[in-house]
Design a protein around this motif. Structure first.
Motif, PDB file in Angstrom:
ATOM      1  N   ARG A 135       4.665  -5.930  10.448  1.00 35.53           N
ATOM      2  CA  ARG A 135       4.379  -6.393  11.814  1.00 35.53           C
ATOM      3  C   ARG A 135       2.877  -6.619  12.015  1.00 35.53           C
ATOM      4  N   ASP A 136       2.135  -6.704  10.925  1.00 43.36           N
ATOM      5  CA  ASP A 136       0.675  -6.850  11.003  1.00 43.36           C
ATOM      6  C   ASP A 136       0.065  -5.750  11.855  1.00 43.36           C
ATOM      7  N   GLY A 137       0.581  -4.541  11.685  1.00 40.85           N
ATOM      8  CA  GLY A 137       0.103  -3.408  12.458  1.00 40.85           C
ATOM      9  C   GLY A 137      -1.127  -2.760  11.852  1.00 40.85           C
ATOM     10  N   VAL A 138      -1.618  -1.736  12.542  1.00 43.50           N
ATOM     11  CA  VAL A 138      -2.840  -1.042  12.115  1.00 43.50           C
ATOM     12  C   VAL A 138      -2.609   0.466  12.115  1.00 43.50           C
ATOM     13  N   LEU A 139      -3.064   1.128  11.068  1.00 47.84           N
ATOM     14  CA  LEU A 139      -3.055   2.588  10.975  1.00 47.84           C
ATOM     15  C   LEU A 139      -4.466   3.097  11.222  1.00 47.84           C
ATOM     16  N   TYR A 140      -4.598   4.027  12.169  1.00 45.24           N
ATOM     17  CA  TYR A 140      -5.860   4.699  12.463  1.00 45.24           C
ATOM     18  C   TYR A 140      -5.767   6.123  11.919  1.00 45.24           C
ATOM     19  N   SER A 141      -6.702   6.507  11.071  1.00 52.35           N
ATOM     20  CA  SER A 141      -6.666   7.827  10.452  1.00 52.35           C
ATOM     21  C   SER A 141      -7.943   8.605  10.709  1.00 52.35           C
ATOM     22  N   SER A 142      -7.774   9.893  10.998  1.00 52.77           N
ATOM     23  CA  SER A 142      -8.898  10.821  11.153  1.00 52.77           C
ATOM     24  C   SER A 142      -8.871  11.809   9.996  1.00 52.77           C
ATOM     25  N   ASP A 143      -9.997  11.929   9.294  1.00 52.19           N
ATOM     26  CA  ASP A 143     -10.039  12.855   8.163  1.00 52.19           C
ATOM     27  C   ASP A 143     -11.460  13.362   7.960  1.00 52.19           C
ATOM     28  N   MET A 144     -11.622  14.661   7.929  1.00 54.24           N
ATOM     29  CA  MET A 144     -12.935  15.258   7.688  1.00 54.24           C
ATOM     30  C   MET A 144     -13.417  14.988   6.264  1.00 54.24           C
ATOM     31  N   PRO A 145     -14.711  14.795   6.076  1.00 52.76           N
ATOM     32  CA  PRO A 145     -15.254  14.699   4.717  1.00 52.76           C
ATOM     33  C   PRO A 145     -14.980  15.980   3.931  1.00 52.76           C
ATOM     34  N   TYR A 146     -14.825  15.836   2.635  1.00 50.20           N
ATOM     35  CA  TYR A 146     -14.603  16.991   1.755  1.00 50.20           C
ATOM     36  C   TYR A 146     -15.959  17.542   1.337  1.00 50.20           C
ATOM     37  N   GLY A 156      -7.426   8.842   0.378  1.00 54.90           N
ATOM     38  CA  GLY A 156      -6.602   7.640   0.417  1.00 54.90           C
ATOM     39  C   GLY A 156      -6.404   6.996  -0.947  1.00 54.90           C
ATOM     40  N   TYR A 157      -6.555   7.771  -1.999  1.00 52.29           N
ATOM     41  CA  TYR A 157      -6.562   7.260  -3.372  1.00 52.29           C
ATOM     42  C   TYR A 157      -5.274   6.537  -3.759  1.00 52.29           C
ATOM     43  N   VAL A 158      -4.134   6.975  -3.215  1.00 53.00           N
ATOM     44  CA  VAL A 158      -2.861   6.372  -3.623  1.00 53.00           C
ATOM     45  C   VAL A 158      -2.502   5.123  -2.810  1.00 53.00           C
ATOM     46  N   VAL A 159      -3.325   4.781  -1.816  1.00 52.00           N
ATOM     47  CA  VAL A 159      -3.046   3.590  -0.998  1.00 52.00           C
ATOM     48  C   VAL A 159      -3.485   2.344  -1.756  1.00 52.00           C
ATOM     49  N   PRO A 160      -2.568   1.395  -1.993  1.00 57.88           N
ATOM     50  CA  PRO A 160      -2.929   0.166  -2.721  1.00 57.88           C
ATOM     51  C   PRO A 160      -3.955  -0.666  -1.953  1.00 57.88           C
ATOM     52  N   GLU A 161      -4.761  -1.382  -2.673  1.00 58.33           N
ATOM     53  CA  GLU A 161      -5.809  -2.199  -2.057  1.00 58.33           C
ATOM     54  C   GLU A 161      -5.249  -3.214  -1.066  1.00 58.33           C
ATOM     55  N   ASN A 162      -4.069  -3.762  -1.364  1.00 60.04           N
ATOM     56  CA  ASN A 162      -3.518  -4.805  -0.498  1.00 60.04           C
ATOM     57  C   ASN A 162      -3.061  -4.273   0.860  1.00 60.04           C
ATOM     58  N   LEU A 163      -3.006  -2.939   1.014  1.00 60.48           N
ATOM     59  CA  LEU A 163      -2.629  -2.356   2.293  1.00 60.48           C
ATOM     60  C   LEU A 163      -3.840  -1.894   3.112  1.00 60.48           C
ATOM     61  N   LYS A 164      -4.982  -1.805   2.486  1.00 57.38           N
ATOM     62  CA  LYS A 164      -6.149  -1.219   3.149  1.00 57.38           C
ATOM     63  C   LYS A 164      -6.735  -2.097   4.252  1.00 57.38           C
ATOM     64  N   LYS A 165      -6.402  -3.368   4.253  1.00 58.94           N
ATOM     65  CA  LYS A 165      -6.903  -4.249   5.308  1.00 58.94           C
ATOM     66  C   LYS A 165      -6.305  -3.889   6.669  1.00 58.94           C
ATOM     67  N   SER A 166      -5.203  -3.138   6.658  1.00 58.83           N
ATOM     68  CA  SER A 166      -4.532  -2.730   7.899  1.00 58.83           C
ATOM     69  C   SER A 166      -4.838  -1.274   8.254  1.00 58.83           C
ATOM     70  N   TRP A 167      -5.939  -0.748   7.698  1.00 56.58           N
ATOM     71  CA  TRP A 167      -6.219   0.684   7.805  1.00 56.58           C
ATOM     72  C   TRP A 167      -7.638   0.914   8.309  1.00 56.58           C
ATOM     73  N   LYS A 168      -7.763   1.714   9.363  1.00 56.88           N
ATOM     74  CA  LYS A 168      -9.070   2.106   9.892  1.00 56.88           C
ATOM     75  C   LYS A 168      -9.225   3.613   9.721  1.00 56.88           C
ATOM     76  N   LEU A 169     -10.176   4.022   8.890  1.00 54.66           N
ATOM     77  CA  LEU A 169     -10.365   5.422   8.539  1.00 54.66           C
ATOM     78  C   LEU A 169     -11.637   5.963   9.188  1.00 54.66           C
ATOM     79  N   PHE A 170     -11.497   7.041   9.952  1.00 55.41           N
ATOM     80  CA  PHE A 170     -12.609   7.673  10.667  1.00 55.41           C
ATOM     81  C   PHE A 170     -12.891   9.025  10.008  1.00 55.41           C
ATOM     82  N   ARG A 171     -14.090   9.180   9.433  1.00 58.49           N
ATOM     83  CA  ARG A 171     -14.423  10.370   8.641  1.00 58.49           C
ATOM     84  C   ARG A 171     -15.207  11.399   9.456  1.00 58.49           C
ATOM     85  N   PHE A 172     -14.549  11.939  10.465  1.00 61.89           N
ATOM     86  CA  PHE A 172     -15.121  12.990  11.301  1.00 61.89           C
ATOM     87  C   PHE A 172     -14.025  14.011  11.586  1.00 61.89           C
ATOM     88  N   ALA A 173     -14.387  15.099  12.248  1.00 64.90           N
ATOM     89  CA  ALA A 173     -13.390  16.026  12.765  1.00 64.90           C
ATOM     90  C   ALA A 173     -12.604  15.335  13.876  1.00 64.90           C
TER      91      ALA A 173
END
Length: 256
Positions: A135-146, A156-173
């Motif tokens: 559906r051309d949707g977007v995933l928003y993810s919150s993840d603290m730095p290691y 996000g290592y297992v996420v294929p490159e072709n899916l990452k265009k639909s992904w917004k990753l926020f690296r904070f608490a």
């Protein structure tokens, strides 16, 4: 890595990141003043969860009126490649959870906007993105730095490159990430919580996430047996929840 080395490396990591100072302050309070709250009500909730738990297959059938068997065959190649990447990864993080539950929640909700807290290898991210791409949707993810290990490059290592265009990753608490996410998009179709395990952290996040979930949307929380936050949240809001037992742990899920 010894515990002292890990703690020292984590502290130094925080000092190098002024944008994470608010979370450092919360961590200090959580591990001193509020240390006893982490497992508040754990015994009560485990008894409550055990008395109502069903399998992932039963939960998906009951809530979303579909069978889960097709998921593993439909995405066999993607899942195999992801498993091989996890196996080869030099940094160890959390493994895959109840992927079918998350995937079919997105399908049921016709999801175009999903928010998750906690990423690690990105197994849950992968499950959501496989549905969202339809559906051309977007995933928003919150993840603290290691901060205690050199693992950031593997989030996000297992996420294929072709899916990452639909992904917004926020690296904070979460307390910094979620306001940024909600400023970008206010209403979500599916919410998946898998980050701060403390009682207070959960109660804050559950309230915030619930406000941004559409009516008919799906709320999922992993590891609800850690303390009574999920049970208390559901009782406070008069929510009838389903409890899933998966690999010895409990997951909470309901449709708003």
């Amino acid at each position: 890595m010894s515990e002292i080395t890990r703690v020292l490396k984590t502290f130094i990591g925080y000092l190098k990141r002024p944008d994470l100072y608010p979370e450092l302050g919360r961590k200090i309070i959580k591990n001193t003043v509020n240390r006893g709250n982490a497992f508040k009500g754990k015994e009560k909730t485990n008894s409550w969860a055990a008395g109502r738990a069903v399998s992932q297959k039963e939960a998906v059938s009951k809530l979303f009126a579909v069978e889960i068997d097709a998921f593993r065959s439909d995405y066999a190649d993607v899942l195999h490649t992801a498993a091989q990447k996890e196996k080869a990864c030099p940094v160890k993080m959390g493994g895959p959870g109840a992927l079918e539950l998350l995937y079919y929640a997105c399908e049921f909700a016709g999801a175009k906007h999903v928010v998750e807290t906690g990423v690690a290898y990105g197994w849950s991210s992968l499950a959501s993105l496989l549905s969202l791409r339809k559906r051309d949707g977007v995933l928003y993810s919150s993840d603290m730095p290691y901060l205690a290990q050199d693992g950031d490059q593997y989030v996000g290592y297992v996420v294929p490159e072709n899916l990452k265009k639909s992904w917004k990753l926020f690296r904070f608490a979460d307390k910094e990430s979620l306001p940024k996410i909600f400023a970008d998009n206010a209403v979500f179709d599916v919410l998946h919580y898998d980050s701060d395990k403390s009682y207070n952290g959960r109660m804050w996040a559950y309230d915030e996430l619930y406000k941004h979930l559409k009516k008919g949307g799906v709320f999922i929380s992993d590891d609800i047996g850690d303390n009574s936050a999920y049970q208390d949240f559901c009782e406070k809001n008069d929510i009838e929840t389903t409890v899933v037992e998966y690999e010895g742990k409990y997951i909470g899920v309901f449709v708003k």
